[in-house]
Scaffold this active site. Structure first.
Site, PDB file in Angstrom:
ATOM      1  N   ASP A  24     -14.195 -41.508  -9.550  1.00 28.09           N
ATOM      2  CA  ASP A  24     -13.744 -40.890 -11.028  1.00 28.09           C
ATOM      3  C   ASP A  24     -14.448 -39.760 -11.335  1.00 28.09           C
ATOM      4  O   ASP A  24     -15.601 -39.048 -11.103  1.00 28.09           O
ATOM      5  CB  ASP A  24     -14.270 -42.057 -12.028  1.00 28.09           C
ATOM      6  CG  ASP A  24     -15.866 -42.490 -11.552  1.00 28.09           C
ATOM      7  OD1 ASP A  24     -16.023 -43.002 -10.452  1.00 28.09           O
ATOM      8  OD2 ASP A  24     -16.665 -42.225 -12.469  1.00 28.09           O
ATOM      9  N   ASP A  25     -13.635 -39.137 -12.502  1.00 25.99           N
ATOM     10  CA  ASP A  25     -14.424 -37.875 -12.968  1.00 25.99           C
ATOM     11  C   ASP A  25     -14.576 -36.835 -12.154  1.00 25.99           C
ATOM     12  O   ASP A  25     -15.687 -36.299 -12.120  1.00 25.99           O
ATOM     13  CB  ASP A  25     -15.598 -38.153 -13.760  1.00 25.99           C
ATOM     14  CG  ASP A  25     -15.218 -39.403 -15.075  1.00 25.99           C
ATOM     15  OD1 ASP A  25     -14.276 -38.958 -16.049  1.00 25.99           O
ATOM     16  OD2 ASP A  25     -15.894 -40.221 -15.140  1.00 25.99           O
ATOM     17  N   ASN A  41     -15.977 -50.659 -20.958  1.00 28.10           N
ATOM     18  CA  ASN A  41     -17.286 -49.954 -21.549  1.00 28.10           C
ATOM     19  C   ASN A  41     -17.088 -50.156 -23.138  1.00 28.10           C
ATOM     20  O   ASN A  41     -17.891 -49.517 -23.873  1.00 28.10           O
ATOM     21  CB  ASN A  41     -16.654 -48.409 -21.545  1.00 28.10           C
ATOM     22  CG  ASN A  41     -16.874 -47.755 -20.204  1.00 28.10           C
ATOM     23  OD1 ASN A  41     -17.980 -48.081 -19.639  1.00 28.10           O
ATOM     24  ND2 ASN A  41     -15.843 -47.162 -19.568  1.00 28.10           N
ATOM     25  N   ASP A  55     -24.287 -45.054 -23.986  1.00 23.24           N
ATOM     26  CA  ASP A  55     -25.024 -43.829 -23.554  1.00 23.24           C
ATOM     27  C   ASP A  55     -24.595 -42.605 -24.117  1.00 23.24           C
ATOM     28  O   ASP A  55     -25.029 -41.414 -23.865  1.00 23.24           O
ATOM     29  CB  ASP A  55     -25.148 -43.900 -21.993  1.00 23.24           C
ATOM     30  CG  ASP A  55     -23.516 -43.803 -21.305  1.00 23.24           C
ATOM     31  OD1 ASP A  55     -22.764 -43.985 -22.157  1.00 23.24           O
ATOM     32  OD2 ASP A  55     -23.661 -43.735 -20.160  1.00 23.24           O
ATOM     33  N   LYS A  92     -27.698 -44.015 -12.963  1.00 27.42           N
ATOM     34  CA  LYS A  92     -27.586 -42.585 -12.772  1.00 27.42           C
ATOM     35  C   LYS A  92     -29.044 -42.103 -12.207  1.00 27.42           C
ATOM     36  O   LYS A  92     -29.188 -40.876 -12.053  1.00 27.42           O
ATOM     37  CB  LYS A  92     -27.239 -41.900 -13.741  1.00 27.42           C
ATOM     38  CG  LYS A  92     -25.492 -42.453 -14.125  1.00 27.42           C
ATOM     39  CD  LYS A  92     -24.792 -41.938 -12.886  1.00 27.42           C
ATOM     40  CE  LYS A  92     -23.610 -42.646 -12.563  1.00 27.42           C
ATOM     41  NZ  LYS A  92     -23.732 -43.923 -12.362  1.00 27.42           N
ATOM     42  N   ASN A  94     -19.947 -52.781 -18.933  1.00 30.03           N
ATOM     43  CA  ASN A  94     -21.083 -51.713 -18.808  1.00 30.03           C
ATOM     44  C   ASN A  94     -21.727 -51.606 -19.926  1.00 30.03           C
ATOM     45  O   ASN A  94     -20.786 -51.092 -21.099  1.00 30.03           O
ATOM     46  CB  ASN A  94     -20.268 -50.637 -18.489  1.00 30.03           C
ATOM     47  CG  ASN A  94     -21.439 -49.459 -18.420  1.00 30.03           C
ATOM     48  OD1 ASN A  94     -22.499 -49.359 -18.143  1.00 30.03           O
ATOM     49  ND2 ASN A  94     -20.688 -48.239 -18.903  1.00 30.03           N
TER      50      ASN A  94
END
Length: 889
Positions: free
Chosen positions: A129-130, A235, A240, A53, A268
């Site tokens: 996604d999202d 996940n 995070d 990111k 991840n």
């Protein structure tokens, strides 16, 4: 070490197995990624998905081409991956604002991926996604559905890139909880399954965003809809969403029967690269397990062997590790605890690798990413859920801004949570298999990736406002005049900072062992469960707390002191102390490792956990020294977002505290230190050291010449100790604690539970004793007083005031207890003052007090007590020239 290859031919030969880097926060460095590629190859893994990111051009600015410098960086990464035979998969997320029907947008998208292809990349992924499931008017005219729009774009890009061998697609409905209305009947997923090109693989996170368990049946159901085997974006080890949690436990909750039902698994993991050894290595072990055994793993001799292994490992966790005896299973049968054991043996040499690190410690998370909240069940006993945190400190270097999303609907609440429980609850000191607590997480923000498991910023912001906890700057506390300003304070701090030249790696007492790493992993295990040693900490402290009444004083039963119940209580208190010392040993050994990069990543978590366990151990010692809690513990109904996540939060909630959450907010030291501060109950043998501390602190506060002050107090060496500590130690010793470093006592907190009764006792017993000890200060005539230094006269006036002034009733209504806390400036850990106060508050709370006050606060100490959560109490003095500070708990 090359992991053994499975001989089973039923697993897909092109099985994708590797790592996805896709979190918010400080990215992994080029060297770390190269090291990852080497390890992936060594462990028989084959893929790396690039989606960090910090790369804004991956998502928010997906249309922009990479600059020359960025292109060079990506080219180096792709080249390094090829050298290790690792497939570099470049991911792009255009779904936030793409117009699916726009030919111009398609040209831009193709140009972007063509540029990456020129860097040498041959594998790609499109992530949708999202994002909002809404289309523009032009898109609605061109496509029948949202799914059809995404599939059309994906298929066109797939053809444009000449149908790459590996091409991944992440759907908007990427887990079962987001499938509308469910997986079999989702129009979206059925469209993806029927229309998406057969050569494109679909990513899936399981039942939830963070899934505790992924069953073969659920994958069968999904495969039927998608018409292809899914690739799991896992996940399980992602951290995070909570800056207080890191996950060092083994890969679990994924039956090995999945190997024949999946196209691949990409984990991840944690933001901290070095902390992911176990997470990645156990995935590698899992991927190499035998599918033949996996197909019927609940039956036959292998299942019996697995149960035997569980029993043996459970015995090891209770009685200590047994390295001489090995727990064996048939070859290539995966067992998470055995996989952890193997990983730890290989991880240990990593701590001895020489790696340098400079600058202050900072966690890689984005500072303004709000936490995911694990809601408590409301049951008493050991908390079965974990919470998020409100983290202090500035933004981490390289962190990405967190976009704000709207609140989710009520139907989506707890969407992240697994339907499995965290750990067995402890009710009334016993395990209850039937009374388990649901672990729930708030919804992922609309704009986030599968790995970005955080709730909306607006939600956390409102929670923070309601909490009304001020940000803490511990540097202000350090500057407080209440602390002793020693001439050599700077040298002392520098000496306690762990310098590379001072390491004692070769000395056995300072070398990390596999046992130490096992403890480390058990304390920071997995999102939905604690490791065995972490559970022992919870169980032992909870039992000691619930059974503290057995060691309470009972004059009617003098023989109770030797009863089996009392002996058991003290035995288990010693056991808890042993566990606390083991954690201290781990903390100290960690500070001596050569791998400073790894130290910087793990230190904040271990430092925090050590402080929490040490605090609880201090409280256990207080119960032991003071014959338990006579009034018992009041149950706490803390707001779930207040405490830090993980085991630390669960341990903290066991203290009898409800309204002192600010005392659990600590700023991690900027530089690793090996100094351990011990807080324990005050003993009568400590009187001389505490008095000397009072003497030094008072002289430091006055700012006068040290030699001159020593002359003034030559005839009154104990006066300062008598004034500031003596009455507490004599009349209320059960509420006195001291903190000591390796050499001496460096601070104290003293309290009286009932200040009104305590004041009466002072007048009856303490003041007469002082009058006898210092007759010239109480009864001398004017001629004799003229020879007494003015500074001594002023101090004597404080003693006399205790005999003449009453505490105001308005003060005692809400602040019935009195407290005093002093700390030396040589204390370089700025959380010590909070932990010291927490011990006193917990002791007072256990005896029924709901608030405390500081008597006669001077200007020098106002800031110090304010930073500890005290506020000035106005309109309670009724004309007295005295300032009171107080806080309610």
């Amino acid at each position: 070490m090359q992991l053994e290859e499975s001989a089973d031919a039923k697993k897909d030969a092109s099985f994708i197995c590797g790592v996805v880097e896709g979190f918010y926060g400080r990215p992994w460095t080029l060297d770390q990624r190269k090291d990852l590629f080497v390890k992936l190859q060594e462990w028989g893994m084959n893929s790396y998905l690039y989606a960090p990111k910090d790369d804004y051009k991956h998502r928010a600015y997906w249309r922009e081409l990479y600059s020359v410098e960025e292109a060079e960086h990506l080219t180096m990464l792709i080249t390094a991956s090829k050298e290790c035979n690792i497939t570099f998969i470049y991911a792009l997320s255009p779904g936030l604002d793409i117009t699916y029907s726009s030919s111009k947008e398609m040209v831009i998208l193709k140009r972007k991926l063509d540029q990456v292809a020129q860097f040498g990349c041959t594998a790609f992924a499109l992530l949708f996604d999202d994002i909002e499931a809404e289309m523009t008017e032009s898109d609605k005219e061109a496509f029948q559905s949202f799914a059809q729009a995404q599939v059309s774009v994906t298929n066109e890009i797939y053809e444009h890139l000449n149908q790459p061998k590996e091409f991944l697609f992440c759907p908007t409905q990427y887990c079962a909880s987001r499938a509308v209305p469910d997986v079999p009947n989702s129009e979206y997923l059925n469209t993806v399954g029927s229309k998406l090109a057969p050569g494109i693989d679909v990513m899936w996170t399981g039942p939830k965003v963070i899934s505790r368990l992924i069953t073969p049946a659920s994958i069968d159901e999904l495969t039927e809809v998608l018409r292809r085997k899914p690739v799991i974006w896992d996940n399980l080890h992602a951290n995070d969403y909570d800056q207080k949690r890191i996950f060092l436990g083994p890969y679990s909750g994924r039956p090995s029967a999945l190997l024949t039902k999946l196209k691949g698994v990409l984990t991840n993991p944690n933001c901290e690269y070095g902390a992911n050894f176990v997470a990645i290595h156990t995935v590698a072990q899992w991927s190499k397990c035998s599918v033949e055994h996996a197909l019927d793993e609940n039956q036959g001799s292998d299942a019996i062997s697995a149960v035997s292994a569980d029993i043996k490992l459970e015995q090891e966790s209770r009685n200590g590790r047994s390295d001489d005896e090995d727990v064996s299973l048939p070859m290539l049968v995966y067992h998470s605890r055995l996989a952890l054991k193997k990983s730890l043996q290989l991880w240990l040499p990593e701590f001895k690798r020489t790696k340098s690190m400079w600058g202050p410690i900072s966690k890689p998370h984005v500072s303004n990413v709000p936490p995911v909240t694990f809601n408590a069940s409301g049951q008493t006993g050991v908390p079965c859920s974990s919470t998020g945190s409100l983290e202090e400190g500035g933004a981490s270097p390289g962190s990405a801004p967190m976009p704000t999303a709207d609140h989710s609907s009520a139907e989506d609440t707890n969407e992240l949570a697994s339907d499995a429980t965290l750990t067995p609850c402890i009710v009334d000191g016993t395990e209850s298999a039937g009374s388990s607590s649901m672990v729930s997480l708030d919804r992922v923000a609309e704009c986030l990736e599968p790995m970005e498991t955080v709730e909306s910023a607006s939600s956390a912001s409102s929670q923070a406002k309601n909490l009304e906890v001020l940000d803490v700057d511990d540097q202000d506390i350090k500057q407080s005049p209440l602390k002793e300003e020693m001439p050599n304070a700077a040298d002392h701090e520098e000496a306690d900072v762990v310098m590379e030249s001072e390491r004692k790696e070769e000395e056995e007492d300072y070398q990390l062992s596999v046992d130490d790493l096992c403890l480390l992993c058990d304390l920071f295990y997995l999102p939905f469960e604690h490791g065995s040693q972490g559970m022992q900490l919870l169980q032992e402290f909870n039992w000691l707390k619930l059974n503290a009444h057995v060691v309470a004083s009972n004059p009617s039963k003098p023989s109770a002191a030797g009863s089996p119940e009392v002996k058991e209580w003290h035995h288990r208190a010693e056991k808890f102390d042993t566990m606390s010392r083991a954690l201290n040993r781990l903390f100290t050994r960690l500070t001596y490792i050569n791998n400073r990069e790894l130290l910087y990543e793990l230190y904040p978590y271990v430092w925090d956990m050590r402080g929490v366990v040490s605090l609880l151990n201090s409280y256990v010692k207080w119960l032991s020294f003071n014959q338990g809690s006579k009034q018992g513990f009041l149950s706490g109904e803390q707001e779930p977002w207040v405490f830090r996540g993980g085991l630390a939060a669960d341990l903290q909630r066991l203290l009898p505290l409800e309204s002192v959450n600010d005392l659990f907010l600590y700023k991690t030291p900027e530089t690793p230190t090996r100094q351990v501060y011990t807080i324990r109950p005050y003993l009568s043998s400590d009187e001389r050291n505490v008095y000397e501390l009072c003497h030094r602190l008072h002289i430091a506060r006055t700012g006068a010449n040290f030699c001159d002050m020593e002359k003034i107090f030559h005839s009154y060496p104990n006066l300062l100790g008598d004034i500031n500590f003596g009455a507490f130690a004599t009349l209320s010793p059960e509420f006195c604690f001291v903190v000591e470093d390796d050499n001496s006592i460096v601070g104290f907190v003293a309290a009286a539970a009932n200040a009104k009764e305590w004041q009466s006792q002072i007048r009856v017993a303490w003041v007469p004793e002082m009058q006898t000890k210092y007759p010239e200060l109480f009864h001398s005539n004017s001629t004799e007083k003229s020879s007494i230094p003015d500074h001594i006269k002023n101090l004597a006036a404080k003693l006399q005031r205790l005999n003449t002034e009453d505490l105001p009733d308005a003060l005692l209504t809400y602040h019935p207890s009195q407290l005093k806390l002093w700390l030396s400036d040589t204390v370089i850990d700025h959380s010590v003052s909070k932990r010291l106060l927490t011990c006193a508050v917990a002791a007072l709370r256990a005896h029924g007090s709901s608030g405390c006050h500081i008597y006669d606060v001077d200007v020098c100490s106002m800031e110090f007590y304010s930073r500890l959560g005290f506020a000035e109490l106005k309109n309670v003095t009724h004309g007295q020239d005295v300032m009171y500070f107080g806080r309610i708990f």
